[in-house]
Write an enzyme that holds these catalytic residues in place. Structure first.
Site, PDB file in Angstrom:
ATOM      1  N   ARG A 132       0.859  -1.197   0.000  1.00 25.98           N
ATOM      2  CA  ARG A 132       0.000   0.000   0.000  1.00 25.98           C
ATOM      3  C   ARG A 132       0.885   1.234   0.000  1.00 25.98           C
ATOM      4  O   ARG A 132       1.739   1.381   0.875  1.00 25.98           O
ATOM      5  CB  ARG A 132      -0.933   0.036   1.215  1.00 25.98           C
ATOM      6  N   GLU A 150       4.354   7.185   2.867  1.00 27.52           N
ATOM      7  CA  GLU A 150       5.206   6.003   3.043  1.00 27.52           C
ATOM      8  C   GLU A 150       4.740   4.901   2.111  1.00 27.52           C
ATOM      9  O   GLU A 150       3.635   4.953   1.564  1.00 27.52           O
ATOM     10  CB  GLU A 150       5.194   5.498   4.493  1.00 27.52           C
ATOM     11  N   ASN A 152       4.133   0.805   2.222  1.00 23.60           N
ATOM     12  CA  ASN A 152       4.020  -0.340   3.137  1.00 23.60           C
ATOM     13  C   ASN A 152       4.251  -1.644   2.403  1.00 23.60           C
ATOM     14  O   ASN A 152       3.602  -1.902   1.381  1.00 23.60           O
ATOM     15  CB  ASN A 152       2.623  -0.372   3.752  1.00 23.60           C
ATOM     16  N   SER A 157      -2.905  -2.765   5.978  1.00 26.42           N
ATOM     17  CA  SER A 157      -4.234  -3.129   6.490  1.00 26.42           C
ATOM     18  C   SER A 157      -5.349  -2.280   5.884  1.00 26.42           C
ATOM     19  O   SER A 157      -5.106  -1.363   5.109  1.00 26.42           O
ATOM     20  CB  SER A 157      -4.239  -3.031   8.004  1.00 26.42           C
ATOM     21  N   LYS A 334      11.759   2.981   6.043  1.00 29.36           N
ATOM     22  CA  LYS A 334      11.727   4.407   5.701  1.00 29.36           C
ATOM     23  C   LYS A 334      13.077   4.845   5.114  1.00 29.36           C
ATOM     24  O   LYS A 334      13.149   5.784   4.330  1.00 29.36           O
ATOM     25  CB  LYS A 334      11.385   5.243   6.929  1.00 29.36           C
ATOM     26  N   LYS A 404      11.341   9.975  11.573  1.00 35.41           N
ATOM     27  CA  LYS A 404      10.800   8.607  11.627  1.00 35.41           C
ATOM     28  C   LYS A 404      11.896   7.568  11.854  1.00 35.41           C
ATOM     29  O   LYS A 404      12.915   7.591  11.165  1.00 35.41           O
ATOM     30  CB  LYS A 404      10.107   8.260  10.294  1.00 35.41           C
ATOM     31  N   GLU A 408       6.859   0.255  11.769  1.00 37.25           N
ATOM     32  CA  GLU A 408       5.546   0.255  11.142  1.00 37.25           C
ATOM     33  C   GLU A 408       4.474   0.208  12.209  1.00 37.25           C
ATOM     34  O   GLU A 408       4.739  -0.186  13.331  1.00 37.25           O
ATOM     35  CB  GLU A 408       5.390  -1.000  10.269  1.00 37.25           C
ATOM     36  N   GLY A 409       3.272   0.598  11.827  1.00 39.33           N
ATOM     37  CA  GLY A 409       2.130   0.347  12.699  1.00 39.33           C
ATOM     38  C   GLY A 409       1.629   1.555  13.468  1.00 39.33           C
ATOM     39  O   GLY A 409       0.659   1.466  14.200  1.00 39.33           O
ATOM     40  N   ARG A 490      -8.090   7.357   4.620  1.00 38.92           N
ATOM     41  CA  ARG A 490      -8.112   7.508   6.075  1.00 38.92           C
ATOM     42  C   ARG A 490      -8.132   8.990   6.410  1.00 38.92           C
ATOM     43  O   ARG A 490      -7.412   9.782   5.793  1.00 38.92           O
ATOM     44  CB  ARG A 490      -6.856   6.909   6.701  1.00 38.92           C
TER      45      ARG A 490
END
Ligand code: ADP
Ligand code: MG
Length: 514
Positions: A132, A150, A152, A157, A334, A404, A408-409, A490
């Site tokens: 993603r 970013e 992924n 998800s 990253k 950063k 992740e997450g 989002r």
């Protein structure tokens, strides 16, 4: 975007209208699985684990520039290709890992899993990416452009819930918005279809089919590795159901907590090391795992003990197609994104050499990727790193940046004033495990978010994610499957730095194209 900036969309709701809309959304979301397990504060003493609640969601789809949306979708297969190439370049990834591993034990441990498997030899050449790529809209004088937040490469998800969110907003546009007293601004909405759940399942299906049948005579299956206590379980279930019922023949799909890998799986003692899964509810049933899909294993929290690293090693050295492999997971660092985006010190107009290594520098595809990059700097002792250090430690300059780590997450970044404070706590020789990125400031929008039964109204920031599925052969480089796979929008309150839905900051949304 004009009608939005003028404030006529979304329509202002009377109290009774809001009440009706909230009731419809609460029921529709539960009826269609746009749901999560409730947070502990709401779950109370739900010891049987029977409760589900609406995922946080906007009451209206957010306006999104059509040209940006179309561009983000159009370049996804190029991004898939780029990350498939990066995953195959062990030498490049070695350099990236060496840059950050000194200050990052988690990355060092992941790398170690790869080295151990490499030593004995990988038995599976196929690798699957369910990617993603995340963007925000950046306003540059008159033009609007997507800028990548970013990329992924593991556990991307919300593809399951995202399809449902698009359907929810379509339902509201058809049946509810026309009933509003000030409905005019919501009377024409351009709501694109969103096949994320089915499209991601199609990627898993492609890998399952490519694996072929068991030479040991077992039925084959797909194994989802999950986190214990996962609240975002229905998102994963939507993918599972789309996959298990896909044609021509159904696919057995099982969920296994990451912490139970060594209890319920073994490797066949054959040269090809097939991964065998014994069904805990009926140990006489043994499946050969064709595809392992990780929705866990992306952060240190999943590796509390050394056994968890042994479990990851068992998966990686098996014959199952990994989604992702350790190398593909590391391609999502990253640091990699930064290196792809940082031009050579001598010539800030040239294509960064790291990008040129993978993509022909003058090709149209490469130029389109380049346009999605924003300024990202290393925090090392190169000249751009030293420049970034001066920005990061300046109390005024740091306000434009986010720092950063290789995580992740959600919940791991440092924003604005927090950057110099954080750097002061870290030994300088470990600063290079971080990257410094310019904060993208998208145009102001407003919306209403329904979260835990309460409506929050105000300014919002939207982040578009485009999914991609890619299956390739690590040894020949052949790409066997490469598709764009739907989108995620989002949205978060404009006072919040982080946007992760699962981390509790953002909410589900869909686009209305403008
Ligand atoms: P993670 O891997 O934890 O998801 P991200 O890089 O996606 O980390 O950052 C988390 C969130 O922080 C994003 O979803 C976004 O809301 C915000 N963010 C990150 N980078 C930027 C940026 N350059 N500009 C604006 N917001 C950003
Ligand atoms: Mg993110």
């Amino acid at each position: 975007m004009s009608s939005i900036t003028q404030g006529s969309y979304p329509p202002v709701l009377q109290d009774a209208e809001k009440e009706r809309l909230v009731q419809v959304v609460k029921d529709w979301t539960v009826a269609h699985g746009l749901t999560v397990r409730p947070p502990p504060a709401i779950a109370g003493n739900d010891t049987e684990g029977i409760l589900a609640t609406s995922a946080p969601v906007t009451l209206f789809p957010s306006p999104f520039p059509k040209s940006c949306f179309e561009e983000a979708k159009a370049i996804q297969t190029t991004y898939n290709e780029l990350y498939a190439l990066i995953s195959q370049d062990e030498e490049f990834l070695t350099e990236m890992v060496q840059e950050v591993a000194g200050g990052d034990e988690f990355i060092a441990n992941l790398w170690n899993v790869h080295l151990r498997v490499k030593k004995e030899g990988y038995v599976q050449n196929l690798a699957l990416g369910l990617f993603r790529s995340d963007y925000m809209v950046h306003q540059d004088d008159a033009s609007l452009q997507i800028k990548q937040v970013e990329f992924n490469t593991i556990a991307s998800s919300f593809g399951g819930l995202s399809t449902q969110t698009s359907l929810l907003h379509k339902h509201l546009a058809q049946h509810e918005y026309p009933l509003l007293s000030s409905s005019s601004s919501a009377s024409y909405l351009d709501l694109p279809s969103n096949g994320s759940a089915a499209d991601l399942a199609a990627g898993l299906r492609a890998a399952f089919d490519a694996y072929g049948s068991s030479t040991l005579g077992h039925p084959t299956c797909v194994l989802f590795l999950t986190q214990t206590g996962e609240r975002n379980v229905f998102d994963q279930r939507h993918l599972e159901y789309a996959l298990s019922s896909s044609s021509p023949n159904k696919v057995p799909v099982f969920r296994l907590p990451f912490s139970d890998i060594l209890t319920h799986t073994t490797l066949a003692s054959t040269p090809t090391r097939q991964l065998l899964y014994t069904l805990p509810s009926n140990p006489s049933l043994v499946f050969e795992v064709a595809v392992v899909y990780l929705r866990a294993g992306y952060g240190p929290g999943d590796y509390p003990f050394q056994e968890a690293w042994e479990a990851r090693y068992q998966i990686e050295r098996s014959n199952a197609v990994c989604c992702p492999t350790v190398l593909t997971q590391l391609a999502g660092m990253k640091k990699v994104q930064q290196v792809l985006a940082t031009p050579e010190e001598s010539n800030t107009n040239s294509v960064p050499s790291a990008l040129a290594k993978f993509m022909p520098p003058t090709s149209e595809k490469t130029q389109r990727l380049l346009k999605t990059f924003t300024n990202i700097y290393p925090l090392d002792t190169s000249s751009s790193g030293l420049h970034a250090r001066s920005l990061a430690t300046s109390p005024t300059e740091c306000q434009k940046y986010v720092m950063k780590p290789q995580r992740e997450g959600g919940g791991n970044n440092f924003y604005r004033s927090a950057i110099p404070e954080q750097l002061a706590k870290i030994p300088e020789e470990h600063w290079n495990s971080f990257i410094l990125m310019e904060i993208i400031e998208p145009p102001a929008l407003a919306n209403s978010i329904l979260r835990n039964g309460k409506v929050e109204v105000g300014g919002v920031i939207c982040e578009l994610g485009v999914y991609g599925t890619c299956l390739w052969d690590q040894s020949s480089g052949e790409i066997k499957f490469n598709e764009e796979a739907g989108y995620l929008l989002r949205t978060k309150g404009d006072k919040s730095e982080e946007g992760g839905v699962a981390a509790g900051y953002g909410c589900m949304d869909s686009v209305t194209l403008v």
